[in-house]
Design a protein around this motif. Structure first.
Motif, PDB file in Angstrom:
ATOM      1  N   VAL A 237       0.824  -1.205   0.000  1.00 54.62           N
ATOM      2  CA  VAL A 237       0.000   0.000   0.000  1.00 54.62           C
ATOM      3  C   VAL A 237       0.864   1.263   0.000  1.00 54.62           C
ATOM      4  O   VAL A 237       0.423   2.332   0.395  1.00 54.62           O
ATOM      5  N   ALA A 238       2.103   1.137  -0.449  1.00 54.63           N
ATOM      6  CA  ALA A 238       2.986   2.300  -0.520  1.00 54.63           C
ATOM      7  C   ALA A 238       2.444   3.313  -1.520  1.00 54.63           C
ATOM      8  O   ALA A 238       1.766   2.962  -2.489  1.00 54.63           O
ATOM      9  N   ASP A 239       2.752   4.590  -1.285  1.00 51.13           N
ATOM     10  CA  ASP A 239       2.294   5.617  -2.214  1.00 51.13           C
ATOM     11  C   ASP A 239       3.153   5.598  -3.471  1.00 51.13           C
ATOM     12  O   ASP A 239       4.080   4.796  -3.622  1.00 51.13           O
ATOM     13  N   THR A 240       2.858   6.498  -4.400  1.00 55.99           N
ATOM     14  CA  THR A 240       3.539   6.489  -5.695  1.00 55.99           C
ATOM     15  C   THR A 240       5.036   6.774  -5.578  1.00 55.99           C
ATOM     16  O   THR A 240       5.806   6.431  -6.462  1.00 55.99           O
ATOM     17  N   LYS A 241       5.463   7.410  -4.491  1.00 51.27           N
ATOM     18  CA  LYS A 241       6.883   7.697  -4.299  1.00 51.27           C
ATOM     19  C   LYS A 241       7.610   6.570  -3.562  1.00 51.27           C
ATOM     20  O   LYS A 241       8.818   6.661  -3.331  1.00 51.27           O
ATOM     21  N   GLY A 242       6.872   5.538  -3.211  1.00 49.96           N
ATOM     22  CA  GLY A 242       7.497   4.398  -2.569  1.00 49.96           C
ATOM     23  C   GLY A 242       7.600   4.492  -1.070  1.00 49.96           C
ATOM     24  O   GLY A 242       8.232   3.647  -0.433  1.00 49.96           O
ATOM     25  N   PHE A 243       6.985   5.523  -0.471  1.00 56.32           N
ATOM     26  CA  PHE A 243       7.053   5.668   0.980  1.00 56.32           C
ATOM     27  C   PHE A 243       5.962   4.841   1.657  1.00 56.32           C
ATOM     28  O   PHE A 243       4.832   4.768   1.183  1.00 56.32           O
ATOM     29  N   VAL A 244       6.319   4.230   2.780  1.00 52.83           N
ATOM     30  CA  VAL A 244       5.390   3.393   3.533  1.00 52.83           C
ATOM     31  C   VAL A 244       5.267   3.922   4.954  1.00 52.83           C
ATOM     32  O   VAL A 244       6.272   4.175   5.619  1.00 52.83           O
ATOM     33  N   ILE A 245       4.036   4.101   5.394  1.00 52.21           N
ATOM     34  CA  ILE A 245       3.791   4.441   6.798  1.00 52.21           C
ATOM     35  C   ILE A 245       3.390   3.148   7.500  1.00 52.21           C
ATOM     36  O   ILE A 245       2.290   2.643   7.289  1.00 52.21           O
ATOM     37  N   PRO A 246       4.288   2.568   8.309  1.00 56.43           N
ATOM     38  CA  PRO A 246       3.980   1.277   8.939  1.00 56.43           C
ATOM     39  C   PRO A 246       2.824   1.390   9.921  1.00 56.43           C
ATOM     40  O   PRO A 246       2.657   2.411  10.593  1.00 56.43           O
ATOM     41  N   SER A 247       2.036   0.349   9.960  1.00 53.90           N
ATOM     42  CA  SER A 247       0.903   0.309  10.886  1.00 53.90           C
ATOM     43  C   SER A 247       1.412   0.100  12.310  1.00 53.90           C
ATOM     44  O   SER A 247       2.562  -0.283  12.531  1.00 53.90           O
ATOM     45  N   ALA A 248       0.530   0.337  13.272  1.00 52.39           N
ATOM     46  CA  ALA A 248       0.902   0.151  14.682  1.00 52.39           C
ATOM     47  C   ALA A 248       1.278  -1.299  14.960  1.00 52.39           C
ATOM     48  O   ALA A 248       2.212  -1.572  15.722  1.00 52.39           O
ATOM     49  N   SER A 249       0.561  -2.245  14.322  1.00 53.21           N
ATOM     50  CA  SER A 249       0.876  -3.656  14.544  1.00 53.21           C
ATOM     51  C   SER A 249       2.241  -4.015  13.959  1.00 53.21           C
ATOM     52  O   SER A 249       2.979  -4.818  14.532  1.00 53.21           O
ATOM     53  N   THR A 250       2.601  -3.403  12.823  1.00 54.15           N
ATOM     54  CA  THR A 250       3.913  -3.664  12.225  1.00 54.15           C
ATOM     55  C   THR A 250       5.022  -3.132  13.112  1.00 54.15           C
ATOM     56  O   THR A 250       6.054  -3.787  13.310  1.00 54.15           O
ATOM     57  N   ILE A 251       4.841  -1.945  13.667  1.00 53.73           N
ATOM     58  CA  ILE A 251       5.838  -1.386  14.580  1.00 53.73           C
ATOM     59  C   ILE A 251       5.989  -2.283  15.806  1.00 53.73           C
ATOM     60  O   ILE A 251       7.106  -2.538  16.284  1.00 53.73           O
ATOM     61  N   SER A 252       4.866  -2.796  16.302  1.00 54.92           N
ATOM     62  CA  SER A 252       4.907  -3.715  17.435  1.00 54.92           C
ATOM     63  C   SER A 252       5.661  -4.989  17.069  1.00 54.92           C
ATOM     64  O   SER A 252       6.457  -5.508  17.859  1.00 54.92           O
ATOM     65  N   ASP A 253       5.436  -5.490  15.848  1.00 54.39           N
ATOM     66  CA  ASP A 253       6.137  -6.690  15.394  1.00 54.39           C
ATOM     67  C   ASP A 253       7.643  -6.449  15.320  1.00 54.39           C
ATOM     68  O   ASP A 253       8.444  -7.303  15.713  1.00 54.39           O
ATOM     69  N   LEU A 254       8.039  -5.301  14.777  1.00 53.71           N
ATOM     70  CA  LEU A 254       9.462  -4.992  14.649  1.00 53.71           C
ATOM     71  C   LEU A 254      10.131  -4.889  16.020  1.00 53.71           C
ATOM     72  O   LEU A 254      11.277  -5.316  16.202  1.00 53.71           O
ATOM     73  N   THR A 255       9.408  -4.330  16.972  1.00 52.56           N
ATOM     74  CA  THR A 255       9.947  -4.239  18.333  1.00 52.56           C
ATOM     75  C   THR A 255      10.158  -5.630  18.913  1.00 52.56           C
ATOM     76  O   THR A 255      11.188  -5.919  19.536  1.00 52.56           O
ATOM     77  N   TRP A 256       9.169  -6.509  18.678  1.00 54.69           N
ATOM     78  CA  TRP A 256       9.285  -7.887  19.171  1.00 54.69           C
ATOM     79  C   TRP A 256      10.440  -8.611  18.480  1.00 54.69           C
ATOM     80  O   TRP A 256      11.213  -9.328  19.115  1.00 54.69           O
ATOM     81  N   LEU A 257      10.565  -8.414  17.171  1.00 53.66           N
ATOM     82  CA  LEU A 257      11.637  -9.063  16.427  1.00 53.66           C
ATOM     83  C   LEU A 257      13.014  -8.569  16.881  1.00 53.66           C
ATOM     84  O   LEU A 257      13.961  -9.346  16.960  1.00 53.66           O
ATOM     85  N   ARG A 258      13.102  -7.296  17.182  1.00 51.41           N
ATOM     86  CA  ARG A 258      14.370  -6.749  17.650  1.00 51.41           C
ATOM     87  C   ARG A 258      14.807  -7.440  18.939  1.00 51.41           C
ATOM     88  O   ARG A 258      15.983  -7.776  19.110  1.00 51.41           O
ATOM     89  N   HIS A 259      13.859  -7.651  19.836  1.00 49.16           N
ATOM     90  CA  HIS A 259      14.168  -8.364  21.078  1.00 49.16           C
ATOM     91  C   HIS A 259      14.533  -9.814  20.782  1.00 49.16           C
ATOM     92  O   HIS A 259      15.473 -10.369  21.370  1.00 49.16           O
ATOM     93  N   THR A 260      13.795 -10.450  19.849  1.00 46.89           N
ATOM     94  CA  THR A 260      14.039 -11.855  19.520  1.00 46.89           C
ATOM     95  C   THR A 260      15.418 -12.050  18.914  1.00 46.89           C
ATOM     96  O   THR A 260      16.155 -12.969  19.281  1.00 46.89           O
TER      97      THR A 260
END
Length: 205
Positions: free
Chosen positions: A25-48
């Motif tokens: 769902v990135a815009d035409t310039k290729g920028f992505v605004i991550p969802s709250a759940s994605t940010i939560s996942d990345l935080t969990w993965l960083r710890h893992t």
């Protein structure tokens, strides 16, 4: 690092799928605004990633138990081993939401794991369902349906949080009788209610 985690961290594929969905769902310039759940996942993965540096090649011995689940349009039921069970008639307002049976089956699977997660800590669980789509979504951790993806993600969190080894398998509905299939239809009365009463007489709580 995330691709490496997929190889050495069980369930990491679910998080990668969430990232890919955001990328679509990135815009035409290729920028992505991550969802709250994605940010939560990345935080969990960083710890893992900070705590996992190898791939487990030998599965440790664990107590094994079966979990049978079933859902119909008006109710859900589950049987853990041969001693714990629930039978729930879905309220009218929930039925009117019109969830597909695939989602109801996956939702009931996660609900059962959530309900009994304390008892299942450090266990190996064979989760039996008669719905092939739910089985695929919870096994491969991917689906085109957002709710199924969210439920697969929740399953991963439960497995990681309580150290539960879950194997989801497909079993024809008739093979689950008179257990989960009858539990999900207990409110319909007749032979389903009689079968559930027999389970109770045999010591199922």
């Amino acid at each position: 690092k995330i691709f490496h985690a997929i190889k050495c961290s069980p369930g990491a594929r679910a998080f990668m799928n969430a990232l890919l969905e955001d990328r679509r769902v990135a815009d035409t310039k290729g920028f992505v605004i991550p969802s709250a759940s994605t940010i939560s996942d990345l935080t969990w993965l960083r710890h893992t990633l900070a705590n996992i540096n190898c791939r487990m090649l030998i599965t440790p011995a664990r107590p094994h138990i079966t979990l049978q689940v079933d859902a119909c349009g008006t109710g859900v039921g589950a049987l853990l081993g041969n001693h714990l069970a629930y039978a729930l008639e879905l309220p009218t307002w929930f039925q009117e939401l019109g969830f597909h049976i695939n989602c109801l089956e996956a939702l009931n699977s996660v609900l059962a794991l959530r309900l009994w997660c304390q008892q299942l800590r450090h266990h190996s669980v064979t989760l039996m369902t008669d719905n092939t789509t739910a089985c695929y979504a919870l096994t491969d951790l991917k689906s085109r349906d957002k709710l199924l993806r969210d439920l697969a993600r929740e399953l991963v969190f439960l497995k990681a949080s309580f150290d539960i080894d879950v194997h989801v398998i497909h079993v024809p509905g008739e093979s689950l009788l008179p257990t989960a299939d009858a539990l999900s239809r207990r409110h319909l009365g007749g032979r389903f209610s009689l079968l559930v009463d027999k389970l109770v007489d045999n010591g199922v709580a």
